[in-house]
Design an enzyme around this catalytic site. Structure first.
Site, mmCIF file in Angstrom:
data_model
loop_
_atom_site.group_PDB
_atom_site.id
_atom_site.type_symbol
_atom_site.label_atom_id
_atom_site.label_comp_id
_atom_site.label_asym_id
_atom_site.label_seq_id
_atom_site.Cartn_x
_atom_site.Cartn_y
_atom_site.Cartn_z
ATOM 1 N N GLY A 232 -93.329 -12.720 36.771
ATOM 2 C CA GLY A 232 -92.563 -11.508 36.516
ATOM 3 C C GLY A 232 -93.240 -10.647 35.475
ATOM 4 N N SER A 233 -92.450 -9.875 34.745
ATOM 5 C CA SER A 233 -92.991 -8.910 33.796
ATOM 6 C C SER A 233 -93.458 -9.585 32.517
ATOM 7 C CB SER A 233 -91.931 -7.864 33.453
ATOM 8 O OG SER A 233 -90.915 -8.437 32.637
ATOM 9 N N VAL A 236 -90.406 -10.061 29.947
ATOM 10 C CA VAL A 236 -89.588 -11.250 30.164
ATOM 11 C C VAL A 236 -90.430 -12.504 29.949
ATOM 12 C CG1 VAL A 236 -88.142 -12.500 31.812
ATOM 13 C CG2 VAL A 236 -88.086 -9.996 31.741
ATOM 14 N N GLY A 237 -91.687 -12.460 30.367
ATOM 15 C CA GLY A 237 -92.567 -13.610 30.183
ATOM 16 C C GLY A 237 -92.733 -14.001 28.729
ATOM 17 N N GLU A 254 -97.190 -16.201 35.170
ATOM 18 C CA GLU A 254 -97.964 -15.256 35.971
ATOM 19 C C GLU A 254 -97.315 -13.884 35.789
ATOM 20 O OE1 GLU A 254 -100.668 -16.079 37.459
ATOM 21 O OE2 GLU A 254 -100.548 -18.260 37.386
ATOM 22 N N CYS A 288 -98.708 -7.190 41.164
ATOM 23 C CA CYS A 288 -99.242 -7.354 39.807
ATOM 24 C C CYS A 288 -100.745 -7.084 39.750
ATOM 25 C CB CYS A 288 -98.947 -8.752 39.287
ATOM 26 S SG CYS A 288 -99.591 -10.092 40.318
#
Length: 486
Positions: A232-233, A236-237, A254, A288
């Site tokens: 994800g982003s 948030v990561g 990732e 991504c």
């Protein structure tokens, strides 16, 4: 297609299909026409606990069943994906607005990764390591971590869920999967159905459809999972990594990218244009690895730009179910509004819109921008939509500097007539992946996939998957007698 979604609009916990016990529903919409596909009552923190406890109970027997039993289940899943490819294609089109080309691309890769997962079942080998102590035998066992929590994104939900779920199961782990709220079926419950139909024992795979507003960090903080695999982003990561570190969990992250496709002065321009258009606009740019920035040597910039804009202008935007459509809708209104704002911001900062697409609902037509000010934040952030930034440069040194001038480091590409020149260029880029004379969007089951800087932690695919979803245990055996100092 609506019955397909309503049949799968439930939680899947410990081998049972049941509604969540939350007080509200996640509504699954078709992003192109707004059709309501399904309503799923969300899972609560209590159901997260039930899913993880079920996984913990089932994991030991699943690991103990042995690699050949696990392989048989994964082989059956692969066959089911092949048999159900048409209905999976329609589901991808309906739930995430993927075009038919995109659906074919995603399902092809998903099958490749399932084939690799089948082979992983027999590759967790144990080793004997010499000891300096007489009579001692050192055994190194590669064992499952236990339970893996997987959080998948909305852009390639079927592939990116399977990319962690399948190898984790292949290696003897149990899994709890939380798909993105916008793709709960393709990214979650349809995968549960495939594994259920393939004979996976109850509890080994659980799927919980929920929202952070309901469960907060319960999915991450739960004591059962030892590894959290998140796609994800970067925003948030970063939070996922922080929570995992506090609880001594391994995080596989990732995250986003701001990849550049570089066109050097000796490149084949027609081929570079084809690679750049695909790299920027595949799945509406919601990738991504997409080429956010297209850097072109000033000596060929005019010719490249003319060809690039002409090709982009010919991309058909519209109904993703139409085989001729290249640009379908973005996933939701928040994304379409954000991408429209990106174009408005760039123009307000002084950029030139060589092509400015209109926005109709979630359908955002392609835009091509140039003359973006060098200090614009848009050059350093991820743009998750169909907007290309063309940036001229003077020579390789400036190109390298521009490519690296971003907090991200996921993918990229360079085009040149001299392959070794391209390799030397690639070696100077701070990224996990870089491609010579190709696009920026690539994923293969045997090659380590992941990023540097804000693009993530860890790698997946091939041998690196063993490191992600297993741990090493040292058992020594003293066949003689040790001597002790007291």
């Amino acid at each position: 297609m609506s019955s397909y979604f309503t049949d799968l609009a439930q939680q899947y916990i410990d081998g049972e299909w049941r509604p969540g016990s939350g007080s509200w529903d996640i509504i699954d919409f078709n992003p192109y026409d707004g059709e309501k596909l399904a309503a799923i009552t969300i899972a609560t923190a209590g159901e997260i606990d039930q899913a993880y406890r079920a996984a913990a109970r089932a994991q030991r027997d699943w690991a103990g069943a042995g690699p050949h039993a696990r392989r048989a289940v994964l082989e059956k899943v692969l066959r089911l994906v092949e048999e159900r490819e048409l209905e999976l294609t329609e589901a991808i089109i309906a739930e995430l607005g993927g075009t038919r080309v995109k659906a074919g691309f995603e399902l092809h890769l998903a099958k490749e990764f399932l084939r690799e997962a089948v082979s992983l079942t027999t590759r967790a080998e144990h080793r004997l390591i010499p000891s300096p102590d007489p009579g001692k035998e050192n055994r190194l066992y590669r064992v499952p971590v236990g339970v893996v929590g997987v959080i998948s994104p909305f852009n390639f939900p079927f592939l990116l869920s399977l990319k962690s779920v399948a190898p984790a199961l292949a290696l003897g782990n149990a899994v709890v999967l939380k798909p993105h709220q916008d793709t709960p079926v393709v990214g979650g419950t349809v995968i549960a159905r495939l594994f259920e139909d393939a004979g996976l024992p109850a509890g080994v795979l659980n799927v919980v459809v929920t929202d952070i507003a309901e469960i907060n960090d319960a999915f991450l903080e739960h004591p059962v999972p030892k590894v959290i695999s998140f796609t994800g982003s970067d925003r948030v990561g970063r939070h996922v990594a922080t929570v995992c570190a506090q609880h001594f969990k391994r995080a596989i992250l990732e995250l986003g990218g701001n990849s550049a496709l570089v066109v050097l002065d000796d490149a084949d321009l027609d081929y570079a244009v084809d690679a750049a258009v695909f790299s920027r606009y595949v799945h509406q740019g919601q990738v991504c690895m997409a080429a956010n920035r297209i850097l072109v040597d000033r000596s060929v910039a005019a010719a490249f730009t003319e060809k690039f804009v002409a090709k982009v202008r010919g991309l058909k935007a519209g109904d993703p179910g139409d085989p001729e459509t290249v640009i379908g809708p973005l996933i939701n209104s928040s994304q379409s509004e954000a991408i429209t704002s990106v174009v408005d911001q760039a123009v307000a900062e002084g950029a030139t819109a060589l092509l400015r697409g209109s926005t109709r609902g979630n359908l955002v037509e392609p835009s091509v921008l140039t003359d973006v000010p060098a200090d614009s934040g848009l050059l350093r952030q991820e743009i998750f939509g169909p907007v290309a930034l063309l940036v001229p440069f003077e020579g390789e040194e400036e190109a390298v500097r521009l490519v690296n001038d971003t907090p991200f480091g996921l993918s990229g590409a360079v085009h040149t007539a001299d392959v070794e020149r391209g390799v030397r260029f690639a070696q100077r880029i701070d990224s996990g992946m870089f491609h010579v004379n190709d696009g920026t969007v690539h994923d293969e089951p045997l090659v380590p996939f992941g990023g540097e800087k804000d693009s993530g932690l860890g790698r997946l695919n091939g041998e690196t998957t063993l490191d992600a979803f297993t741990t090493l245990k040292w058992i020594s055996v003293q066949h003689g007698r040790s001597t002790f100092p007291f």
